[in-house]
Every structure is written in structure tokens, then in C-alpha cells.
Scaffold this motif. Structure first.
Motif, PDB file in Angstrom:
ATOM      1  N   ALA A  91       1.007   3.945  -2.824  1.00  0.00           N
ATOM      2  CA  ALA A  91       0.962   5.699  -2.437  1.00  0.00           C
ATOM      3  C   ALA A  91       2.029   6.514  -2.922  1.00  0.00           C
ATOM      4  O   ALA A  91       1.648   7.465  -3.780  1.00  0.00           O
ATOM      5  N   GLN A  92       3.248   5.666  -3.260  1.00  0.00           N
ATOM      6  CA  GLN A  92       4.359   6.557  -3.381  1.00  0.00           C
ATOM      7  C   GLN A  92       4.310   6.440  -4.908  1.00  0.00           C
ATOM      8  O   GLN A  92       4.759   7.909  -5.550  1.00  0.00           O
ATOM      9  N   VAL A  93       4.020   5.765  -5.669  1.00  0.00           N
ATOM     10  CA  VAL A  93       3.813   5.824  -7.195  1.00  0.00           C
ATOM     11  C   VAL A  93       2.913   6.677  -7.506  1.00  0.00           C
ATOM     12  O   VAL A  93       3.075   7.576  -8.628  1.00  0.00           O
ATOM     13  N   ASN A  94       1.738   6.835  -6.988  1.00  0.00           N
ATOM     14  CA  ASN A  94       0.510   7.757  -7.133  1.00  0.00           C
ATOM     15  C   ASN A  94       1.206   9.423  -6.787  1.00  0.00           C
ATOM     16  O   ASN A  94       0.811  10.274  -7.616  1.00  0.00           O
ATOM     17  N   LEU A  95       2.075   9.302  -6.061  1.00  0.00           N
ATOM     18  CA  LEU A  95       2.725  10.836  -5.616  1.00  0.00           C
ATOM     19  C   LEU A  95       3.510  11.015  -6.778  1.00  0.00           C
ATOM     20  O   LEU A  95       3.694  12.334  -7.225  1.00  0.00           O
ATOM     21  N   TRP A  96       4.269  10.017  -7.362  1.00  0.00           N
ATOM     22  CA  TRP A  96       5.299  10.358  -8.446  1.00  0.00           C
ATOM     23  C   TRP A  96       4.335  10.810  -9.638  1.00  0.00           C
ATOM     24  O   TRP A  96       4.785  11.340 -10.556  1.00  0.00           O
ATOM     25  N   ARG A  97       3.296   9.704 -10.082  1.00  0.00           N
ATOM     26  CA  ARG A  97       2.395  10.463 -11.140  1.00  0.00           C
ATOM     27  C   ARG A  97       1.702  11.858 -11.113  1.00  0.00           C
ATOM     28  O   ARG A  97       1.734  12.363 -11.871  1.00  0.00           O
ATOM     29  N   ASP A 150       0.835  -1.324  -0.013  1.00  0.00           N
ATOM     30  CA  ASP A 150       0.019  -0.072   0.073  1.00  0.00           C
ATOM     31  C   ASP A 150       0.861   1.249   0.096  1.00  0.00           C
ATOM     32  O   ASP A 150       0.518   2.126  -0.738  1.00  0.00           O
ATOM     33  N   MET A 151       1.899   1.290   0.665  1.00  0.00           N
ATOM     34  CA  MET A 151       2.839   2.587   0.799  1.00  0.00           C
ATOM     35  C   MET A 151       3.465   2.614  -0.424  1.00  0.00           C
ATOM     36  O   MET A 151       3.597   3.675  -0.717  1.00  0.00           O
ATOM     37  N   ARG A 152       3.910   1.437  -1.313  1.00  0.00           N
ATOM     38  CA  ARG A 152       4.419   1.658  -2.519  1.00  0.00           C
ATOM     39  C   ARG A 152       3.616   2.169  -3.574  1.00  0.00           C
ATOM     40  O   ARG A 152       3.906   3.066  -4.407  1.00  0.00           O
ATOM     41  N   ASP A 178       3.348  14.312  -9.434  1.00  0.00           N
ATOM     42  CA  ASP A 178       4.357  15.333  -9.618  1.00  0.00           C
ATOM     43  C   ASP A 178       4.540  15.255 -11.266  1.00  0.00           C
ATOM     44  O   ASP A 178       4.881  16.514 -11.663  1.00  0.00           O
TER      45      ASP A 178
END
Length: 79
Positions: free
Chosen positions: A45-51, A41-43, A53
Motif C-alpha cells: 500500500a505504501q509503494v502504491n501511495l508513492w507511485r 500488505d502495508m508495504r 505521488d
């Protein structure tokens, strides 16, 4: 007779240890599975943040190009 009693008590002790270890094993498995799901789930969320950005950077570039087009059109109009 003594030998049979010894083997019988060893078998009972072994089954008690096995069930104790099984309970601990199953508890550890559940905890590890929950931990792995949380990492996934954390990974995500991190990918969604990168997207997000990347979308923001592309949007900024797009807005800059719109401003440059307006400025260039004005410059061409005044010359």
C-alpha cells in the motif's frame, strides 16, 4: 520395577509437555505468519501511495508546461 515406573511416568510427562509446547508453537507460527502478511500488505500500500505521488508530480509538471507553452505563444504573438 520402581525404575520402570519412574521412566514410564517421565515418558508420559515428556509427551504431555511436548504436545503442549507444540500447540503453543503452532499458534505462534500462525500469528507470526499473519503479522508478516499484514506487513507485506502495508508495504505494498505504501509503494502504491508513492507511485500515485510520482504520477501527480509528473502530471503537475505536464500541466505547467502546457501553461508555459500558451503564455510563450501569446508573448511571441504580441511581439
Amino acid at each position: 520395577m520402581v525404575l520402570e515406573a519412574l521412566f514410564g511416568s517421565a515418558a508420559l510427562g515428556a509427551s504431555g509437555i511436548w504436545s503442549y509446547n507444540r500447540e503453543n508453537f503452532m499458534y505462534d507460527r500462525e500469528m507470526r505468519q499473519e503479522q508478516e502478511f499484514q506487513v507485506i500488505d502495508m508495504r505494498l500500500a505504501q509503494v502504491n501511495l508513492w507511485r500515485d505521488d510520482v504520477r501527480e508530480m509528473i502530471g503537475l509538471t505536464e500541466k505547467k508546461m502546457d501553461v508555459y507553452m500558451i503564455v510563450n505563444a501569446l508573448q511571441l504573438g504580441f511581439t
